[in-house]
Motif scaffolding. Structure first.
Motif, PDB file in Angstrom:
ATOM      1  N   LYS A 226      40.356  67.576  41.411  1.00 25.88           N
ATOM      2  CA  LYS A 226      39.073  67.666  40.720  1.00 25.88           C
ATOM      3  C   LYS A 226      38.661  69.132  40.548  1.00 25.88           C
ATOM      4  N   GLY A 227      38.821  69.921  41.597  1.00 23.43           N
ATOM      5  CA  GLY A 227      38.477  71.340  41.517  1.00 23.43           C
ATOM      6  C   GLY A 227      39.313  72.081  40.485  1.00 23.43           C
ATOM      7  N   ILE A 228      40.580  71.766  40.426  1.00 24.61           N
ATOM      8  CA  ILE A 228      41.461  72.413  39.451  1.00 24.61           C
ATOM      9  C   ILE A 228      41.053  72.029  38.035  1.00 24.61           C
ATOM     10  N   LYS A 229      40.781  70.755  37.827  1.00 25.89           N
ATOM     11  CA  LYS A 229      40.414  70.289  36.485  1.00 25.89           C
ATOM     12  C   LYS A 229      39.061  70.832  36.036  1.00 25.89           C
ATOM     13  N   GLU A 230      38.158  71.066  36.965  1.00 29.46           N
ATOM     14  CA  GLU A 230      36.831  71.574  36.613  1.00 29.46           C
ATOM     15  C   GLU A 230      36.810  73.088  36.402  1.00 29.46           C
ATOM     16  N   ASP A 231      37.876  73.778  36.778  1.00 32.01           N
ATOM     17  CA  ASP A 231      37.942  75.231  36.642  1.00 32.01           C
ATOM     18  C   ASP A 231      38.326  75.603  35.208  1.00 32.01           C
ATOM     19  N   ALA A 232      37.364  76.083  34.453  1.00 33.88           N
ATOM     20  CA  ALA A 232      37.595  76.427  33.043  1.00 33.88           C
ATOM     21  C   ALA A 232      38.608  77.557  32.878  1.00 33.88           C
ATOM     22  N   ASP A 233      38.739  78.408  33.899  1.00 32.70           N
ATOM     23  CA  ASP A 233      39.677  79.540  33.809  1.00 32.70           C
ATOM     24  C   ASP A 233      41.093  79.169  34.226  1.00 32.70           C
ATOM     25  N   HIS A 234      41.287  77.969  34.753  1.00 31.99           N
ATOM     26  CA  HIS A 234      42.619  77.504  35.186  1.00 31.99           C
ATOM     27  C   HIS A 234      43.282  78.512  36.127  1.00 31.99           C
ATOM     28  N   LYS A 235      42.546  78.910  37.159  1.00 31.97           N
ATOM     29  CA  LYS A 235      43.038  79.922  38.084  1.00 31.97           C
ATOM     30  C   LYS A 235      43.998  79.371  39.132  1.00 31.97           C
ATOM     31  N   GLY A 236      43.937  78.069  39.397  1.00 31.19           N
ATOM     32  CA  GLY A 236      44.772  77.506  40.452  1.00 31.19           C
ATOM     33  C   GLY A 236      44.214  77.850  41.817  1.00 31.19           C
ATOM     34  N   CYS A 237      45.072  78.036  42.782  1.00 29.72           N
ATOM     35  CA  CYS A 237      44.693  78.375  44.157  1.00 29.72           C
ATOM     36  C   CYS A 237      44.995  79.845  44.401  1.00 29.72           C
ATOM     37  N   LEU A 238      44.026  80.580  44.881  1.00 29.19           N
ATOM     38  CA  LEU A 238      44.231  82.012  45.135  1.00 29.19           C
ATOM     39  C   LEU A 238      45.370  82.238  46.123  1.00 29.19           C
ATOM     40  N   LEU A 239      45.463  81.411  47.148  1.00 31.52           N
ATOM     41  CA  LEU A 239      46.528  81.596  48.140  1.00 31.52           C
ATOM     42  C   LEU A 239      47.903  81.291  47.552  1.00 31.52           C
ATOM     43  N   SER A 240      48.004  80.246  46.755  1.00 33.22           N
ATOM     44  CA  SER A 240      49.288  79.945  46.097  1.00 33.22           C
ATOM     45  C   SER A 240      49.657  81.064  45.128  1.00 33.22           C
ATOM     46  N   ASN A 241      48.678  81.522  44.371  1.00 32.03           N
ATOM     47  CA  ASN A 241      48.931  82.626  43.441  1.00 32.03           C
ATOM     48  C   ASN A 241      49.400  83.866  44.190  1.00 32.03           C
ATOM     49  N   CYS A 242      48.729  84.141  45.283  1.00 28.33           N
ATOM     50  CA  CYS A 242      49.065  85.307  46.098  1.00 28.33           C
ATOM     51  C   CYS A 242      50.466  85.185  46.685  1.00 28.33           C
ATOM     52  N   ALA A 243      50.816  83.983  47.136  1.00 28.79           N
ATOM     53  CA  ALA A 243      52.141  83.776  47.718  1.00 28.79           C
ATOM     54  C   ALA A 243      53.242  84.093  46.713  1.00 28.79           C
ATOM     55  N   THR A 244      53.043  83.678  45.466  1.00 33.00           N
ATOM     56  CA  THR A 244      54.079  83.946  44.466  1.00 33.00           C
ATOM     57  C   THR A 244      54.081  85.397  44.018  1.00 33.00           C
ATOM     58  N   GLU A 245      52.931  86.048  44.068  1.00 32.43           N
ATOM     59  CA  GLU A 245      52.851  87.427  43.593  1.00 32.43           C
ATOM     60  C   GLU A 245      53.229  88.460  44.662  1.00 32.43           C
ATOM     61  N   LEU A 246      52.834  88.224  45.916  1.00 30.08           N
ATOM     62  CA  LEU A 246      52.915  89.295  46.911  1.00 30.08           C
ATOM     63  C   LEU A 246      53.698  88.991  48.182  1.00 30.08           C
ATOM     64  N   SER A 247      53.979  87.737  48.487  1.00 30.39           N
ATOM     65  CA  SER A 247      54.540  87.432  49.810  1.00 30.39           C
ATOM     66  C   SER A 247      55.890  88.091  50.068  1.00 30.39           C
ATOM     67  N   ASN A 248      56.673  88.298  49.042  1.00 31.45           N
ATOM     68  CA  ASN A 248      57.982  88.929  49.240  1.00 31.45           C
ATOM     69  C   ASN A 248      57.926  90.455  49.268  1.00 31.45           C
ATOM     70  N   SER A 249      56.811  91.027  48.836  1.00 29.38           N
ATOM     71  CA  SER A 249      56.748  92.482  48.752  1.00 29.38           C
ATOM     72  C   SER A 249      55.706  93.114  49.665  1.00 29.38           C
ATOM     73  N   ASP A 250      54.876  92.311  50.313  1.00 35.72           N
ATOM     74  CA  ASP A 250      53.802  92.853  51.134  1.00 35.72           C
ATOM     75  C   ASP A 250      53.782  92.131  52.484  1.00 35.72           C
ATOM     76  N   PRO A 251      54.385  92.739  53.505  1.00 36.74           N
ATOM     77  CA  PRO A 251      54.481  92.066  54.804  1.00 36.74           C
ATOM     78  C   PRO A 251      53.121  91.692  55.413  1.00 36.74           C
ATOM     79  N   HIS A 252      52.112  92.522  55.211  1.00 37.32           N
ATOM     80  CA  HIS A 252      50.801  92.213  55.787  1.00 37.32           C
ATOM     81  C   HIS A 252      50.184  90.980  55.107  1.00 37.32           C
ATOM     82  N   ILE A 253      50.291  90.916  53.801  1.00 40.02           N
ATOM     83  CA  ILE A 253      49.801  89.738  53.067  1.00 40.02           C
ATOM     84  C   ILE A 253      50.613  88.517  53.473  1.00 40.02           C
TER      85      ILE A 253
END
Length: 192
Positions: A93-120
């Motif tokens: 429901k939260g995903i469908k109500e989000d007009a910007d279609h941002k998804g989950c910040l943590l999932s987004n972060c995992a795909t963007e930074l988890s392999n390149s930023d040990p602290h993240i």
């Protein structure tokens, strides 16, 4: 004498979080943060450190919000399995109500930074473990209530639910048919 802080820190963090959530860490510039928060660069640096420091603050605040949301979903007066189903439904429901279609910040972060930023990566691993622990407790309650087989490994099932959660958060951005999404949740839960 240092200047007194004259801005709403929580609002600045929320504005920065929304920006990082929408654009990602790498695509967000300091100028974007200045524009989104209304603070000048020196105020941002003095109050929050550099862009990475501010991102970590935002990520931690998001984790706190997500943990409260998960706990709130599971504190409802319903059976353990119904509460798990309700949690997944609330995520959709939260995903469908989000007009910007941002998804989950943590999932987004995992795909963007988890392999390149040990602290993240450490922050994301801690969040994963906390989420799995909550799922594990709920699944143990489901076993006690007779909703799951007693010989099932609740920890393994909790990791399965965590994996499905992140997959569903991405997939739901690409599927608009609510019936199809509900069927995905049904299949996730049938495999328990």
């Amino acid at each position: 004498m240092p200047k007194a802080v004259t801005f709403d820190r929580a609002q600045v963090i929320d504005n920065a979080t929304q920006l990082f959530w929408k654009k990602g860490f790498h695509a967000t510039s300091m100028q974007d943060l200045v524009d989104a928060t209304g603070l000048n660069r020196s105020s941002l640096y003095n109050s929050f450190g550099d862009k990475h420091d501010l991102f970590e603050i935002c990520l931690k605040e998001y984790q706190i919000w997500q943990s409260k949301t998960l706990s709130k979903s599971f504190d409802q007066d319903m059976s353990p399995m119904d509460s798990i189903r309700d949690f997944f439904s609330q995520i959709l429901k939260g995903i469908k109500e989000d007009a910007d279609h941002k998804g989950c910040l943590l999932s987004n972060c995992a795909t963007e930074l988890s392999n390149s930023d040990p602290h993240i990566q450490e922050l994301l691993i801690a969040n994963k473990e906390a989420t799995i622990e909550v799922f594990d407790k709920k699944l143990k309650a489901a076993k006690e209530a007779g909703e799951l087989k007693n010989d099932s490994n609740s920890r393994q099932l909790a990791m399965y639910l965590y994996t499905c959660l992140h997959g569903l958060q991405v997939t739901a951005l690409l599927i608009s048919d609510q019936k199809e999404l509900d069927a995905l949740v049904d299949n996730i839960l049938k495999n328990l």
